[in-house]
Design an enzyme around this catalytic site. Structure first.
Site, short mmCIF file in Angstrom:
data_model
loop_
_atom_site.label_atom_id
_atom_site.label_comp_id
_atom_site.label_asym_id
_atom_site.label_seq_id
_atom_site.Cartn_x
_atom_site.Cartn_y
_atom_site.Cartn_z
N ARG A 103 11.24 23.25 19.59
CA ARG A 103 9.85 23.52 20.14
C ARG A 103 8.81 22.76 19.05
NH1 ARG A 103 5.66 28.06 20.26
NH2 ARG A 103 3.90 26.75 21.35
N HIS A 134 -1.59 22.67 20.48
CA HIS A 134 -1.48 23.83 19.52
C HIS A 134 -2.83 23.68 18.59
CE1 HIS A 134 1.78 26.43 17.97
NE2 HIS A 134 0.74 26.60 17.31
N GLU A 188 -0.83 29.52 22.81
CA GLU A 188 -1.70 30.72 22.60
C GLU A 188 -3.35 30.44 22.79
OE1 GLU A 188 -0.99 32.39 18.74
OE2 GLU A 188 1.14 32.95 19.20
N ASN A 234 4.91 34.48 22.78
CA ASN A 234 5.02 34.43 21.33
C ASN A 234 4.80 35.91 20.93
OD1 ASN A 234 5.18 31.73 21.65
ND2 ASN A 234 3.23 31.51 20.68
N TYR A 272 4.78 38.70 17.94
CA TYR A 272 4.83 39.24 16.64
C TYR A 272 4.77 40.63 16.25
CZ TYR A 272 4.69 34.14 15.67
OH TYR A 272 4.88 33.10 15.45
N GLU A 298 7.89 32.09 20.55
CA GLU A 298 7.98 32.47 19.06
C GLU A 298 8.05 33.86 18.66
OE1 GLU A 298 3.82 31.39 17.24
OE2 GLU A 298 3.87 29.44 18.42
C1 FCB Z 1 1.18 32.05 16.06
C2 FCB Z 1 0.59 30.52 16.13
C3 FCB Z 1 1.68 29.79 15.05
C4 FCB Z 1 1.83 30.60 13.76
C5 FCB Z 1 2.20 31.91 14.10
C6 FCB Z 1 2.76 32.57 12.86
O1 FCB Z 1 -0.11 32.61 16.38
O2 FCB Z 1 1.06 29.94 17.12
O3 FCB Z 1 0.98 28.50 15.11
O4 FCB Z 1 0.85 30.34 13.04
O5 FCB Z 1 1.30 32.49 14.93
#
Ligand code: FCB
Length: 458
Positions: free
Chosen positions: A85, A129, A174, A296, A298, A372
């Site tokens: 990607r 992006h 995002e 995505n 985290y 992500e």
């Molecule tokens: C996300 C973004 C990516 C990167 C990661 C850590 O929010 O999409 O570009 O910065 O975080």
């Protein structure tokens, strides 16, 4: 020297479905460099302002991927993932955002896609992006609906060039972060601090997504998704104030995007805050069916009612400073390891997020893909990254066992890169980049993932 092996023994990962898509992710502005060989974007203008990027750097060179993509594709191939990607830089293809197409810009993506195909890796382009062409931003950017129309034209240009070989596409990355950090709080480009007046930016990006889905379909693309950031939101306590604050945050981060895309409507109270015009007609565009929905992920977030003005913990939040006048305030998630970015590591919250999506959207939910997931840690012997990825893959597998239809997983990121307002301070890569020499060095996590994927294939 390359780190070659992980130092402690782990249980093999559970078996994922045979046709599960494994990939790695990057984005154009964060890796390409070669700024003089494209039109300017909002990020070029933003990073030129003093004090906006914490280490004072820019992405003018970044990983110089534009000139070193062959070496990077070889790293992807060696890793054994089936998909890559990347994002297409809009101002590289259309230096002014619309009108004149740059042949050399398109040629670059053409070469990259050829190289990937020759390596047996499926190209997965993301069309946006965050690097809006500066010329469009100067005319109002995402505050104007026109930008959505321009985006669809750009989508058609890119599809006409690489759509014969790239089968799986992502419209936007995002829109939540781009709205919140770029337009509400001003900590990302274009640096606007519009607070709730930034909501039209969310709406216009969503319209851009829907128009681009139509443009891609018209160009014969049949495998289209979007990459939204999502995370569970936990109330700081069961009190009514904290629950209300957490709900509000959940709407802003999650449902403001997933509800219109999946259900064709905004959460209660949001449509009224959107720009004038025919919102109902726009919602039909936004809800244009996608083939899959990218997430995505985290970290989860714990949120409570605003704290008294004297409390300092409320404002610093994973590298982001929140103004105190917001109707919610984040709380620390205690007792968890933290990444070098200060983000808590809570793998089981990925299972919670995915089952939560299934429960909320039921039959309306398209197949999911994790577009992500990753973490920032210093070092080449990055055991903590292995722990992070291992934990999240197990959590993802538990969601599969619980019946959630997840079709793929992309690690953020292939290599260390320009991490927006953090500059080069946060390292998310499976591959280390020495920014002085641009030398790439695979980390321990790269070797671990390569072996884990090999085991999946046997
Ligand atoms: C996300 C973004 C990516 C990167 C990661 C850590 O929010 O999409 O570009 O910065 O975080």
């Amino acid at each position: 020297m390359a780190a070659t092996h992980a130092t402690h023994v782990r249980e093999p990962l559970p078996q994922f479905p045979r046709d599960f898509v494994w990939g790695v992710s990057t984005s154009a502005h964060q890796i390409e460099g070669a700024v003089d060989e494209r039109g300017p974007s909002v990020w070029d203008a933003f990073t030129a302002l003093p004090g906006r990027v914490k280490d004072g750097t820019t992405a003018a060179v970044a990983c110089d991927h534009y000139h070193r993509y062959r070496e990077d594709v070889a790293l992807i191939r060696e890793l054994g993932v089936g998909a890559y990607r990347f994002s297409v830089s809009w101002p590289r293809v259309l230096p002014s955002g619309a009108g004149q197409v740059s042949t050399s810009g398109l040629d670059f993506y053409d070469r990259l896609v050829d190289e990937l195909c020759a390596a047996g890796v499926s190209p997965v382009p993301t069309l946006f992006h965050w690097d809006t062409p500066l010329a469009l931003a100067d005319e109002g950017g995402w505050l104007r609906r026109d930008t959505a129309e321009r985006f669809a034209e750009y989508a058609a240009v890119v599809a006409a060039r690489i759509g014969d070989r790239a089968k799986k596409w992502i419209t936007l990355n995002e829109p939540a972060e781009h709205t919140l950090l770029g337009h509400a709080l001003g900590q990302h480009a274009p640096g606007e601090q519009l607070m709730f007046d930034a909501l039209p930016v969310a709406h216009h990006q969503l319209v851009a997504h829907g128009l681009a889905v139509r443009a891609l379909r018209a160009a014969g693309i049949a495998d289209i998704g979007i990459a939204n950031s999502h995370g569970p939101t936990w109330p700081a306590s069961p009190s009514a104030e904290d629950t209300q604050a957490a709900d509000f945050y959940d709407v802003l981060l999650n449902r403001l995007f997933s509800d219109p895309l999946i259900l064709g409507r905004y959460p209660d109270g949001i449509a009224e805050l959107m720009p004038g015009g025919d919102i109902e007609a726009d919602l039909k565009v936004i809800a244009e069916p996608v083939d899959w929905y990218g997430i995505n992920f985290y970290q989860p977030t714990k949120v409570g009612a605003p704290l008294p003005a004297t409390a300092t913990t409320a404002t610093e939040f994973g590298g982001i400073t929140l103004p105190p006048e917001l109707p919610f305030a984040p709380r620390e998630i205690e007792g968890r390891p933290m990444t070098d970015f200060g983000w808590p590591v809570v793998p089981e919250s990925l299972t919670e997020l995915l089952t939560g999506f299934r429960d909320r959207y039921g039959d309306r939910l398209p197949p999911l893909v994790i577009t992500e997931n990753g973490c920032s840690y210093e070092g080449i012997d990055d055991e903590r990254r292995i722990d992070y990825l291992d934990g999240h893959l197990r959590a993802l597998h538990r969601a599969l066992e619980a019946g959630v239809d997840v079709r793929g997983y992309f690690v953020w990121s292939l290599m260390d890169n320009f991490e927006w307002a953090e500059g080069y301070r946060q390292r998310f890569g499976l591959v280390h980049v020495d920014y002085a020499t641009l030398q790439r060095t695979p980390k321990a996590s790269y070797a671990w993932l390569r072996e884990a994927l090999r085991a999946q294939r046997t």
